[in-house]
Design a protein around this motif. Structure first.
Motif, PDB file in Angstrom:
ATOM      1  N   VAL A 315       0.852  -1.191   0.000  1.00  5.80           N
ATOM      2  CA  VAL A 315       0.000   0.000   0.000  1.00  5.80           C
ATOM      3  C   VAL A 315       0.888   1.241   0.000  1.00  5.80           C
ATOM      4  CG1 VAL A 315      -1.481   1.355   1.539  1.00  5.80           C
ATOM      5  CG2 VAL A 315      -1.980  -1.056   1.123  1.00  5.80           C
ATOM      6  N   GLY A 316       0.523   2.235  -0.811  1.00  4.69           N
ATOM      7  CA  GLY A 316       1.224   3.519  -0.752  1.00  4.69           C
ATOM      8  C   GLY A 316       2.490   3.577  -1.591  1.00  4.69           C
ATOM      9  N   PHE A 317       2.551   2.764  -2.649  1.00  3.17           N
ATOM     10  CA  PHE A 317       3.679   2.888  -3.573  1.00  3.17           C
ATOM     11  C   PHE A 317       3.660   4.310  -4.147  1.00  3.17           C
ATOM     12  CE2 PHE A 317       5.815   2.396  -7.664  1.00  3.17           C
ATOM     13  CZ  PHE A 317       6.935   1.668  -7.282  1.00  3.17           C
ATOM     14  N   PRO A 318       4.844   4.890  -4.482  1.00  5.31           N
ATOM     15  CA  PRO A 318       4.878   6.259  -4.996  1.00  5.31           C
ATOM     16  C   PRO A 318       3.874   6.475  -6.127  1.00  5.31           C
ATOM     17  CG  PRO A 318       7.101   5.499  -4.607  1.00  5.31           C
ATOM     18  CD  PRO A 318       6.195   4.330  -4.323  1.00  5.31           C
ATOM     19  N   GLY A 319       3.124   7.556  -6.019  1.00 10.20           N
ATOM     20  CA  GLY A 319       2.164   7.907  -7.062  1.00 10.20           C
ATOM     21  C   GLY A 319       0.830   7.186  -6.945  1.00 10.20           C
ATOM     22  N   GLU A 320       0.638   6.342  -5.933  1.00  9.97           N
ATOM     23  CA  GLU A 320      -0.624   5.601  -5.813  1.00  9.97           C
ATOM     24  C   GLU A 320      -1.777   6.573  -5.504  1.00  9.97           C
ATOM     25  OE1 GLU A 320      -1.462   1.544  -3.513  1.00  9.97           O
ATOM     26  OE2 GLU A 320      -1.862   3.262  -2.204  1.00  9.97           O
ATOM     27  N   THR A 321      -2.752   6.629  -6.414  1.00  9.93           N
ATOM     28  CA  THR A 321      -3.922   7.505  -6.222  1.00  9.93           C
ATOM     29  C   THR A 321      -5.032   6.714  -5.544  1.00  9.93           C
ATOM     30  OG1 THR A 321      -4.884   6.827  -8.313  1.00  9.93           O
ATOM     31  CG2 THR A 321      -3.373   8.718  -8.371  1.00  9.93           C
ATOM     32  N   ASP A 322      -6.118   7.441  -5.200  1.00  8.58           N
ATOM     33  CA  ASP A 322      -7.294   6.755  -4.645  1.00  8.58           C
ATOM     34  C   ASP A 322      -7.813   5.696  -5.617  1.00  8.58           C
ATOM     35  OD1 ASP A 322      -7.238   8.176  -2.308  1.00  8.58           O
ATOM     36  OD2 ASP A 322      -8.733   9.661  -2.942  1.00  8.58           O
ATOM     37  N   ASP A 323      -7.789   6.030  -6.912  1.00  8.35           N
ATOM     38  CA  ASP A 323      -8.274   5.063  -7.914  1.00  8.35           C
ATOM     39  C   ASP A 323      -7.379   3.828  -7.986  1.00  8.35           C
ATOM     40  OD1 ASP A 323     -10.401   6.602  -8.529  1.00  8.35           O
ATOM     41  OD2 ASP A 323      -9.640   7.331 -10.467  1.00  8.35           O
ATOM     42  N   ASP A 324      -6.063   4.067  -7.944  1.00  7.22           N
ATOM     43  CA  ASP A 324      -5.136   2.913  -7.946  1.00  7.22           C
ATOM     44  C   ASP A 324      -5.419   2.028  -6.736  1.00  7.22           C
ATOM     45  OD1 ASP A 324      -3.602   3.691 -10.208  1.00  7.22           O
ATOM     46  OD2 ASP A 324      -2.449   5.092  -8.954  1.00  7.22           O
ATOM     47  N   PHE A 325      -5.577   2.671  -5.597  1.00  4.97           N
ATOM     48  CA  PHE A 325      -5.815   1.887  -4.388  1.00  4.97           C
ATOM     49  C   PHE A 325      -7.147   1.126  -4.479  1.00  4.97           C
ATOM     50  CE2 PHE A 325      -7.640   1.593  -0.075  1.00  4.97           C
ATOM     51  CZ  PHE A 325      -6.835   0.543   0.351  1.00  4.97           C
ATOM     52  N   ALA A 326      -8.161   1.778  -5.068  1.00  5.37           N
ATOM     53  CA  ALA A 326      -9.455   1.093  -5.237  1.00  5.37           C
ATOM     54  C   ALA A 326      -9.261  -0.183  -6.073  1.00  5.37           C
ATOM     55  CB  ALA A 326     -10.467   2.031  -5.897  1.00  5.37           C
ATOM     56  N   ASP A 327      -8.319  -0.139  -7.024  1.00  4.10           N
ATOM     57  CA  ASP A 327      -8.030  -1.341  -7.832  1.00  4.10           C
ATOM     58  C   ASP A 327      -7.433  -2.461  -6.976  1.00  4.10           C
ATOM     59  OD1 ASP A 327      -8.985  -0.218 -10.128  1.00  4.10           O
ATOM     60  OD2 ASP A 327      -7.011   0.290 -10.959  1.00  4.10           O
ATOM     61  N   THR A 328      -6.665  -2.094  -5.956  1.00  5.12           N
ATOM     62  CA  THR A 328      -6.118  -3.126  -5.056  1.00  5.12           C
ATOM     63  C   THR A 328      -7.250  -3.736  -4.229  1.00  5.12           C
ATOM     64  OG1 THR A 328      -3.920  -2.141  -4.995  1.00  5.12           O
ATOM     65  CG2 THR A 328      -4.514  -3.539  -3.129  1.00  5.12           C
ATOM     66  N   LEU A 329      -8.148  -2.869  -3.738  1.00  6.62           N
ATOM     67  CA  LEU A 329      -9.285  -3.399  -2.962  1.00  6.62           C
ATOM     68  C   LEU A 329     -10.114  -4.358  -3.811  1.00  6.62           C
ATOM     69  CD1 LEU A 329     -10.694  -0.245  -1.087  1.00  6.62           C
ATOM     70  CD2 LEU A 329      -9.359  -2.131  -0.117  1.00  6.62           C
ATOM     71  N   SER A 330     -10.400  -3.954  -5.049  1.00  5.33           N
ATOM     72  CA  SER A 330     -11.277  -4.802  -5.864  1.00  5.33           C
ATOM     73  C   SER A 330     -10.556  -6.072  -6.317  1.00  5.33           C
ATOM     74  CB  SER A 330     -11.840  -4.032  -7.059  1.00  5.33           C
ATOM     75  OG  SER A 330     -10.795  -3.654  -7.921  1.00  5.33           O
ATOM     76  N   LEU A 331      -9.230  -6.009  -6.399  1.00  2.00           N
ATOM     77  CA  LEU A 331      -8.483  -7.235  -6.738  1.00  2.00           C
ATOM     78  C   LEU A 331      -8.732  -8.311  -5.671  1.00  2.00           C
ATOM     79  CD1 LEU A 331      -6.256  -8.323  -8.818  1.00  2.00           C
ATOM     80  CD2 LEU A 331      -4.681  -7.996  -6.904  1.00  2.00           C
ATOM     81  N   VAL A 332      -8.786  -7.884  -4.421  1.00  2.00           N
ATOM     82  CA  VAL A 332      -8.961  -8.847  -3.328  1.00  2.00           C
ATOM     83  C   VAL A 332     -10.286  -9.585  -3.481  1.00  2.00           C
ATOM     84  CG1 VAL A 332      -9.226  -9.099  -0.819  1.00  2.00           C
ATOM     85  CG2 VAL A 332      -7.493  -7.538  -1.755  1.00  2.00           C
ATOM     86  N   THR A 333     -11.348  -8.852  -3.805  1.00  4.45           N
ATOM     87  CA  THR A 333     -12.643  -9.537  -3.929  1.00  4.45           C
ATOM     88  C   THR A 333     -12.724 -10.330  -5.235  1.00  4.45           C
ATOM     89  OG1 THR A 333     -13.520  -7.404  -4.627  1.00  4.45           O
ATOM     90  CG2 THR A 333     -14.011  -8.087  -2.394  1.00  4.45           C
ATOM     91  N   GLU A 334     -12.099  -9.797  -6.293  1.00  3.29           N
ATOM     92  CA  GLU A 334     -12.149 -10.553  -7.554  1.00  3.29           C
ATOM     93  C   GLU A 334     -11.306 -11.826  -7.494  1.00  3.29           C
ATOM     94  OE1 GLU A 334     -11.921  -8.681 -11.444  1.00  3.29           O
ATOM     95  OE2 GLU A 334     -12.580  -6.805 -10.514  1.00  3.29           O
ATOM     96  N   ALA A 335     -10.125 -11.728  -6.908  1.00  7.91           N
ATOM     97  CA  ALA A 335      -9.251 -12.908  -6.857  1.00  7.91           C
ATOM     98  C   ALA A 335      -9.701 -13.869  -5.759  1.00  7.91           C
ATOM     99  CB  ALA A 335      -7.803 -12.488  -6.615  1.00  7.91           C
ATOM    100  N   GLN A 336     -10.550 -13.380  -4.830  1.00 13.60           N
ATOM    101  CA  GLN A 336     -11.072 -14.253  -3.761  1.00 13.60           C
ATOM    102  C   GLN A 336      -9.945 -14.921  -2.969  1.00 13.60           C
ATOM    103  OE1 GLN A 336     -14.627 -15.328  -2.782  1.00 13.60           O
ATOM    104  NE2 GLN A 336     -14.428 -13.153  -3.222  1.00 13.60           N
ATOM    105  N   TYR A 337      -9.136 -14.065  -2.358  1.00 19.37           N
ATOM    106  CA  TYR A 337      -8.025 -14.596  -1.567  1.00 19.37           C
ATOM    107  C   TYR A 337      -8.502 -15.217  -0.259  1.00 19.37           C
ATOM    108  CZ  TYR A 337      -4.988 -11.862  -4.627  1.00 19.37           C
ATOM    109  OH  TYR A 337      -4.324 -11.346  -5.709  1.00 19.37           O
ATOM    110  N   ASP A 338      -7.811 -16.270   0.131  1.00 23.70           N
ATOM    111  CA  ASP A 338      -8.042 -16.860   1.460  1.00 23.70           C
ATOM    112  C   ASP A 338      -7.280 -16.105   2.547  1.00 23.70           C
ATOM    113  OD1 ASP A 338      -8.976 -18.962  -0.341  1.00 23.70           O
ATOM    114  OD2 ASP A 338      -9.087 -20.167   1.491  1.00 23.70           O
ATOM    115  N   GLY A 339      -6.386 -15.241   2.136  1.00 23.80           N
ATOM    116  CA  GLY A 339      -5.622 -14.455   3.111  1.00 23.80           C
ATOM    117  C   GLY A 339      -4.626 -13.590   2.364  1.00 23.80           C
ATOM    118  N   ALA A 340      -4.121 -12.550   3.034  1.00 23.82           N
ATOM    119  CA  ALA A 340      -3.131 -11.680   2.381  1.00 23.82           C
ATOM    120  C   ALA A 340      -2.253 -11.029   3.430  1.00 23.82           C
ATOM    121  CB  ALA A 340      -3.827 -10.606   1.551  1.00 23.82           C
TER     122      ALA A 340
END
Ligand code: 5AD
Ligand code: SF4
Length: 455
Positions: A315-340
């Motif tokens: 989280v918080g890589f240089p230049g990460e915007t709210d939209d970029d971060f939203a893509d990380t959140l949605s990746l978690v639900t799309e990939a259906q991780y058992d943990g991270a």
């Protein structure tokens, strides 16, 4: 060899104290160091103050790893002042990253060595009385040649490669562990065979990028990672094979097929994504984009529908915007991780991102984002783990549960911790009916007929 020190006058047997930081690779190297030291006659000391030899096996992956280590390192400095004969040795990734200045900045250090030099610790101890010893080659040998004191009798780590050829822009590992070198398949299989004879039932193959295994081997010893999985699974007595960590770019159909077709290859892949935004993945130089990563997830799930996937996210890589971060959140639900595992970006010296990109996401924004991410990870994991309720899972018993010693604890194929009442020995694999799940663990009861591996 000097194993003496002020303490040796009062204690006949030299004592060592070893502290490990960082990843499983380091934990495994520390098992080797313990094995070596004990073969030289050292015994473990309960605390640093009692030790003739103080060893640190260090990590430097994030700034927080350095800070954690500095606390204990300061204690070694104090002890060295009080007892100048104590030997202070510092190995691992932080030591490697400080190779040019460690002896001048930290004059209480007697021995410093990088992660590729673990197998030479005995030699360093013998030389240290003459002058401080520093050794930092990046093409050192595998510590697999050293004796071993395993943390667990029935589970073993096996190094299959060292170093990393990736150029992830945030990561310090390639600069402290060097280019990737694979261990010949026969060596790996021989080690696993010895371990199996010794009672090991589960092995975890270790490397910085396990699935690019074998590309640097030539001739008869050349093998792919999938072939290695097959060869290790075929060793008599080995019931479970795991590995850490693969790079998504190198997971090919043959590895997915190994999970599908080989019973010993566990139903779990730790598949570090790092971010969900294609723009950020590009800046990270991960070599895949969001769609390709999700395609891979789809292919894995088509091959092995019930598999567990876990990941690492920054989280918080240089230049990460709210939209970029939203893509990380949605990746978690799309990939259906058992943990991270979730990490705050930490600029590292000498890395591309650390040197050329401003760490411009404010700390409070990083804090809010990681909190939001953890909530989504937990909610997704909670839903995912619920699929096990009502099923019977083979559980490899590790011992008494840490939170309730009237119960046993062990792991499923999917790498989920299960607690249950009953009697079974560590190393047994027993069927457990799952009654309850949380976001990180399961609980249940033993099914009627226990199967005992190796009986
Ligand atoms: N900052 C934050 N996290 C990092 N990782 C590696 N380097 C950094 C860094 N500079 C994380 C990655 C990797 C895990 C072992 O540590 O997610 O997969
Ligand atoms: Fe830490 Fe990375 Fe070194 Fe492991 S390889 S000890 S995580 S810096």
């Amino acid at each position: 060899m000097r194993v003496a020190g002020a303490r040796l006058a009062s204690t006949a047997v030299p004592q060592y104290h070893l502290t490990t930081f960082g990843c499983q690779m380091n934990a495994h190297d520390s098992e080797r160091m313990r094995g070596l030291l004990e073969s030289l006659g050292y015994v473990p000391a309960d605390q640093r103050d009692d030790a003739d030899l103080i060893v640190f096996n260090t990590c430097t992956i994030r700034g927080s790893a350095d800070e954690r280590f500095m606390g204990s390192f300061g204690e070694a400095k104090r002890i060295k002042r009080e007892r100048p004969d104590v030997v202070v040795a510092v190995g691992g990734c932080w030591a490697q990253s400080q190779k040019d200045t460690v002896f001048t900045t930290y004059p209480f250090v007697d021995i410093a060595f990088g992660p590729g030099e673990v197998n030479r610790l005995g030699e360093f101890l013998a030389r240290e009385r003459i002058a401080p010893v520093g050794a930092f080659s990046l093409d050192g040998r595998f510590s697999g040649e050293l004796p071993l004191r395993r943390a667990r009798a029935h589970q073993a780590w096996v190094q299959i490669s060292v170093g990393c050829n990736c150029v992830c822009s945030y990561c310090i590992v390639p600069s402290v562990r060097g280019r990737e070198r694979s261990r010949p398949l026969d060596d790996v299989v021989a080690e696993v065979t010895r371990q199996a004879a010794d009672g090991v039932v589960e092995v975890t193959l270790l490397g910085q990028n396990v699935n690019s295994y074998g590309r640097d081997l030539d001739g008869a010893s050349r093998a792919t990672f999938a072939e290695l999985l097959g060869a290790v699974s075929a060793v008599d007595g080995i019931a479970r094979v795991r590995y850490m960590s693969p790079h998504p770019k190198d997971i090919k159909a043959d590895v997915i097929a190994a999970h599908r077709d080989i019973a010993e290859v566990c139903q779990h892949i730790h598949l570090p994504a790092q971010a969900g935004s294609t723009r950020i993945l590009k800046a990270m130089r991960r070599t895949y984009d969001r769609d390709r990563y999700l395609d891979l997830v789809t292919r894995i799930r088509e091959g092995v529908p019930n598999i567990s996937l876990t990941t690492d996210l920054i989280v918080g890589f240089p230049g990460e915007t709210d939209d970029d971060f939203a893509d990380t959140l949605s990746l978690v639900t799309e990939a259906q991780y058992d943990g991270a595992y979730t990490f705050l970006y930490s600029p590292r010296p000498g890395t591309e991102a650390g040197e050329t990109l401003e760490d411009d996401v404010p700390p409070e924004v990083k804090g809010e984002r990681i909190q939001a991410l953890i909530e989504v990870v937990q909610a997704t994991a909670r839903e995912r783990l619920a699929r096990h309720v009502g099923t019977t899972q083979d559980v490899l018993v590790e011992g008494p549960s840490r939170t309730d010693d009237t119960r046993l604890a062990g792991r499923t194929q999917h790498n989920v911790m299960v607690s249950f009442p009953g009697t079974a020995a560590p190393g047994d694999i027993v069927p457990v009916v799952i009654d309850h799940s949380t976001s990180t663990s399961l609980s249940g009861r033993m099914a009627d007929v226990p199967t005992v591996v190796g009986a």
